[in-house]
Write a protein that holds these residues in place. Structure first.
Motif, PDB file in Angstrom:
ATOM      1  N   LYS A   1     -54.924  51.441  60.723  1.00 29.09           N
ATOM      2  CA  LYS A   1     -55.810  51.242  60.833  1.00 29.09           C
ATOM      3  C   LYS A   1     -56.696  50.758  60.879  1.00 29.09           C
TER       4      LYS A   1
ATOM      5  N   ILE B   1     -65.814  45.507  56.230  1.00 30.63           N
ATOM      6  CA  ILE B   1     -65.316  45.562  54.561  1.00 30.63           C
ATOM      7  C   ILE B   1     -63.766  45.922  54.333  1.00 30.63           C
ATOM      8  N   TYR B   2     -63.657  45.929  54.945  1.00 26.59           N
ATOM      9  CA  TYR B   2     -61.320  46.493  54.881  1.00 26.59           C
ATOM     10  C   TYR B   2     -61.137  45.110  55.275  1.00 26.59           C
TER      11      TYR B   2
ATOM     12  N   THR C   1     -59.639  52.802  63.316  1.00 25.52           N
ATOM     13  CA  THR C   1     -60.845  52.430  62.728  1.00 25.52           C
ATOM     14  C   THR C   1     -62.064  51.504  63.619  1.00 25.52           C
TER      15      THR C   1
ATOM     16  N   ILE D   1     -71.968  52.959  60.703  1.00 26.32           N
ATOM     17  CA  ILE D   1     -70.893  53.142  59.326  1.00 26.32           C
ATOM     18  C   ILE D   1     -69.583  52.367  59.248  1.00 26.32           C
ATOM     19  N   VAL D   2     -69.064  52.709  61.056  1.00 32.59           N
ATOM     20  CA  VAL D   2     -67.982  52.795  60.879  1.00 32.59           C
ATOM     21  C   VAL D   2     -67.501  51.224  60.658  1.00 32.59           C
ATOM     22  N   THR D   3     -68.117  50.746  61.676  1.00 26.31           N
ATOM     23  CA  THR D   3     -68.251  49.377  61.752  1.00 26.31           C
ATOM     24  C   THR D   3     -67.960  48.763  60.555  1.00 26.31           C
ATOM     25  N   ALA D   4     -69.121  49.385  59.806  1.00 28.26           N
ATOM     26  CA  ALA D   4     -69.429  48.329  58.794  1.00 28.26           C
ATOM     27  C   ALA D   4     -67.856  48.537  57.927  1.00 28.26           C
ATOM     28  N   SER D   5     -67.376  49.927  57.985  1.00 32.61           N
ATOM     29  CA  SER D   5     -66.531  50.127  57.088  1.00 32.61           C
ATOM     30  C   SER D   5     -65.263  49.066  57.322  1.00 32.61           C
TER      31      SER D   5
END
Length: 78
Positions: free
Chosen positions: A51, A37-38, A55, A30-34
C-alpha cells in the motif's frame, strides 16, 4: 524525403495544459496527504509495504505530470 517528414506536435492541445496541471497537481497532493495520514495514524505492525509503494507511486506520477504541464503552461518547454 524532406516533404514526408511531419513536424513534432503535442498529443494534448496547448489550451488543456493549465487545466491538466491544476487537476494533476491537486490529485497528487491529495494522494500525498493520504499517504502522510496513513503513515501517521497506523502502527508499525499494521502497515502494508504494498500500500505504501502503490500510494507513493501514484502520488509521484500525478505530481510529476502535473509539474510537467505546469511548466508547459507557463511557457517553459521541456
Amino acid at each position: 524525403m524532406a516533404q514526408s517528414v511531419k513536424p513534432i506536435s503535442s498529443p494534448v492541445p496547448d489550451s488543456w495544459y493549465p487545466t491538466l496541471a491544476v487537476f494533476m497537481l491537486a490529485i497528487g497532493l491529495i494522494v500525498t496527504a493520504s499517504f502522510f495520514i496513513y503513515e501517521a495514524t497506523s502502527s508499525r505492525k499494521n502497515r502494508s509495504l504494498a500500500k505504501e509503494l502503490t500510494t507513493g507511486a501514484v502520488a509521484s506520477v500525478f505530481l510529476g505530470f502535473g509539474s510537467l504541464f505546469l511548466l508547459l503552461s507557463s511557457g517553459v518547454y521541456v
